[in-house]
Design a protein around this motif. Structure first.
Motif, mmCIF file in Angstrom:
data_model
loop_
_atom_site.group_PDB
_atom_site.id
_atom_site.type_symbol
_atom_site.label_atom_id
_atom_site.label_comp_id
_atom_site.label_asym_id
_atom_site.label_seq_id
_atom_site.Cartn_x
_atom_site.Cartn_y
_atom_site.Cartn_z
ATOM 1 N N PRO A 85 0.824 -1.203 0.000
ATOM 2 C CA PRO A 85 0.000 0.000 0.000
ATOM 3 C C PRO A 85 0.859 1.254 0.000
ATOM 4 N N THR A 86 0.634 2.108 -0.969
ATOM 5 C CA THR A 86 1.334 3.400 -0.992
ATOM 6 C C THR A 86 0.294 4.490 -1.250
ATOM 7 N N ALA A 87 0.452 5.578 -0.532
ATOM 8 C CA ALA A 87 -0.577 6.619 -0.523
ATOM 9 C C ALA A 87 -0.614 7.409 -1.835
ATOM 10 N N MET A 88 -1.754 7.948 -2.128
ATOM 11 C CA MET A 88 -1.936 9.034 -3.100
ATOM 12 C C MET A 88 -1.338 8.749 -4.481
ATOM 13 N N GLN A 89 -1.796 7.680 -5.095
ATOM 14 C CA GLN A 89 -1.197 7.237 -6.357
ATOM 15 C C GLN A 89 -1.579 8.112 -7.554
ATOM 16 N N CYS A 90 -2.615 8.943 -7.422
ATOM 17 C CA CYS A 90 -2.947 9.843 -8.537
ATOM 18 C C CYS A 90 -1.885 10.918 -8.733
ATOM 19 N N LEU A 91 -0.967 11.038 -7.778
ATOM 20 C CA LEU A 91 0.162 11.944 -7.992
ATOM 21 C C LEU A 91 1.033 11.446 -9.145
ATOM 22 N N ASN A 180 9.968 21.044 0.507
ATOM 23 C CA ASN A 180 9.036 21.343 -0.597
ATOM 24 C C ASN A 180 7.682 21.822 -0.099
ATOM 25 N N GLN A 181 7.472 21.727 1.230
ATOM 26 C CA GLN A 181 6.140 22.022 1.775
ATOM 27 C C GLN A 181 5.099 21.211 0.996
ATOM 28 N N PHE A 182 5.361 19.928 0.920
ATOM 29 C CA PHE A 182 4.527 19.027 0.112
ATOM 30 C C PHE A 182 3.068 19.059 0.548
ATOM 31 N N LYS A 183 2.208 19.175 -0.416
ATOM 32 C CA LYS A 183 0.779 18.961 -0.162
ATOM 33 C C LYS A 183 0.130 18.435 -1.428
ATOM 34 N N LEU A 184 -0.998 17.808 -1.248
ATOM 35 C CA LEU A 184 -1.704 17.249 -2.400
ATOM 36 C C LEU A 184 -2.227 18.398 -3.260
ATOM 37 N N PRO A 185 -2.005 18.331 -4.584
ATOM 38 C CA PRO A 185 -2.543 19.401 -5.440
ATOM 39 C C PRO A 185 -4.060 19.500 -5.292
ATOM 40 N N LYS A 186 -4.565 20.684 -5.542
ATOM 41 C CA LYS A 186 -5.993 20.964 -5.297
ATOM 42 C C LYS A 186 -6.935 20.013 -6.033
ATOM 43 N N HIS A 187 -6.514 19.511 -7.216
ATOM 44 C CA HIS A 187 -7.451 18.675 -7.982
ATOM 45 C C HIS A 187 -7.516 17.235 -7.448
ATOM 46 N N ASP A 203 -11.190 17.442 4.360
ATOM 47 C CA ASP A 203 -10.353 17.970 3.309
ATOM 48 C C ASP A 203 -9.124 17.143 3.029
ATOM 49 N N SER A 204 -8.543 17.386 1.876
ATOM 50 C CA SER A 204 -7.234 16.813 1.620
ATOM 51 C C SER A 204 -6.188 17.696 2.308
ATOM 52 N N ILE A 205 -4.936 17.502 1.914
ATOM 53 C CA ILE A 205 -3.867 18.148 2.655
ATOM 54 C C ILE A 205 -3.819 19.650 2.377
ATOM 55 N N GLU A 206 -3.981 20.425 3.402
ATOM 56 C CA GLU A 206 -4.015 21.882 3.238
ATOM 57 C C GLU A 206 -2.816 22.502 3.939
ATOM 58 N N GLU A 207 -2.745 23.818 3.813
ATOM 59 C CA GLU A 207 -1.607 24.540 4.373
ATOM 60 C C GLU A 207 -1.290 24.165 5.813
#
Ligand SMILES: Cc1cc2nc3c(=O)[nH]c(=O)nc-3n(C[C@H](O)[C@H](O)[C@H](O)COP(=O)(O)O)c2cc1C
Ligand SMILES: CC(C)CC(=O)C(=O)O
Length: 408
Positions: A85-91, A180-187, A203-207
């Motif tokens: 399992p690896t997170a957030m594969q749409c990246l 990088n202050q990584f966060k999930l893109p808004k889309h 929400d997804s990952i925000e500031e």
């Protein structure tokens, strides 16, 4: 005799897949996927540990028929390997977890789905099909109701097991992610916790979550050694909710088993010592995954291949012997063979699958799985083994830094 099958002449190895994927990923994604915690030494050692072993091949054994398959969660898997399992594969690719699922289905390979996926539990199971086995990786939240809902959804969707991640009482320090202050893109969204569940916008990952990672406030790892943490509230984000410092064997494993049984097995993912393997057996979990989260949590921890023998020995000393799996650093079919020879029943692979996804979506994941499958089968044949259960430590030697070779 022909050359071994080449599925893609531009990409004949996982190393080449990594290089091709690296060109395609944006910096944020590449850094998030590829890095380990702190200096990355545990990540590097997960990989290099495999070079401490060499294979002792046997010959003249009629290997004209090789069976690489094994059973997992009551299903036949084409090789003793699953997709970790690896997170957030749409990246990595717009099709994300769906592409992974379809490739797993094609290749008869079990899929582990992260709690923090960018497609829902139900959607991914649909891509896998009703018959294909899947396991839900669980971050057990302090807000227990959320976890209960996840478990119920997974059961209903037909998942066979829950893999409870136990190596994240706190989140490891990943410096590129912080820089990088990584966060999930808004889309994109962490799909399991977004609108639609509970009519509750999560929400997804925000500031503010980035703040949590850099300051570690709220995750229990603040600099003030006497500070007491408050349980996370509000939006479910990976920085706030994935780490859970309160988990214990007695309370939480028992709770989880009650919630999951009888439909789903309960596994613990992130065991690295004999002591914890014994506790896992005493708590009658259904299986253990030796893992250090791909070197993303405690840097300086032992490479998983080096931790494997003590876990295997501990489990074998118990009357209720549970399966032992391992992940971390597997980049070639011979690595799968070595892990099995050291006593693992099965391995899971993380980053190479993400690289496949970034390279060519479903086709890339399939390529990744084909490379590892082909290499594993070839290794079995060249080592003189025709059945997975026959792979044992007699097929390995250990080689130390000065080149001294010893039998196991
Ligand atoms: C980008 C990334 C995301 C991950 N996300 C999760 C996760 O959500 N849950 C989890 O238990 N493990 C997660 N892992 C760890 C993997 O399940 C696995 O333990 C690890 O990737 C194995 O090492 P390998 O990448 O060297 O194969 C993640 C790993 C990576 C690289
Ligand atoms: C904390 C997560 C949601 C993802 C993860 O486990 C990881 O990035 O290693």
């Amino acid at each position: 005799m022909s050359y071994p099958k080449a599925h893609d002449l531009n990409c004949l190895t996982i190393g080449e897949l990594e290089a091709l994927a690296t060109q395609r990923m944006d910096k944020l994604t590449r850094d998030y996927y590829n890095e380990g915690a702190d200096s990355g030494s545990t990540l590097a050692e997960n990989i290099s540990a495999y070079q401490k072993y060499r294979i002792r091949p046997r010959v003249l054994r009629d290997i004209s028929s090789i069976d690489t398959s094994v059973n997992i969660f009551g299903h036949k898997n084409s090789i003793p390997l699953g997709v970790a399992p690896t997170a957030m594969q749409c990246l990595a690719h717009p099709d994300g977890e769906h592409a992974t699922a379809r490739a797993c289905k094609k290749m008869d390979i079990v899929m582990g789905l992260s709690s923090f996926s960018t497609s829902t539990i139900e959607e991914v199971k649909e891509s896998l099909g009703t018959e294909h086995p899947a396991a839900l990786q669980l971050y057990l939240f302090e807000e227990r109701e959320q976890s209960r809902k996840m478990i119920q959804r997974a059961k209903k969707a037909g998942y066979k097991a829950v893999l409870l991640t136990v190596d994240t009482p706190l989140l490891g320090r990943r410096n590129l992610e912080i820089r990088n202050q990584f966060k999930l893109p808004k889309h994109l969204r962490v799909a399991n916790f977004t609108l639609g569940q509970n009519n509750n916008q999560m929400d997804s990952i925000e500031e503010k979550d980035v703040e949590l990672n850099t300051s570690t406030a709220g995750s229990g790892a603040g600099h003030d050694s006497s500070s007491k943490r408050a349980p996370p509230t509000g939006s479910i984000t990976f920085h706030s909710h994935a780490p859970n410092p309160t988990l214990t064997w007695d309370r939480d494993i028992e709770w989880l088993k009650q919630e999951c049984y009888p439909e789903m097995e309960v596994w613990v993912k992130g065991i690295a010592t004999a002591e914890d393997a014994l506790l896992a057996c005493q708590h009658r979990v259904d299986g253990i995954i030796v893992s250090n989260h791909g070197g993303r949590q405690l840097n300086g921890a032992l490479a998983t291949l080096d931790a494997l023998p003590e876990v295997v020995d501990a489990v074998r000393s118990q009357p209720n012997r549970v399966p032992v799996h391992v992940d971390g650093g597997i980049r070639h079919g011979t690595d799968v063979f070595k892990a099995l020879a050291l006593g693992a029943d099965f391995v899971w692979v993380g980053r190479p699958v993400l690289w496949g996804l970034a390279y060519k979506g479903e086709e890339g994941v399939e390529l990744c799985l084909k490379l590892l499958s082909d290499e594993f089968k070839l290794c079995m044949g060249l080592a003189g083994v025709t059945k997975v259960e026959d792979i044992g430590k007699e097929y390995l030697v250990k080689i130390d830094r000065s080149g001294f070779v010893s039998r196991l």
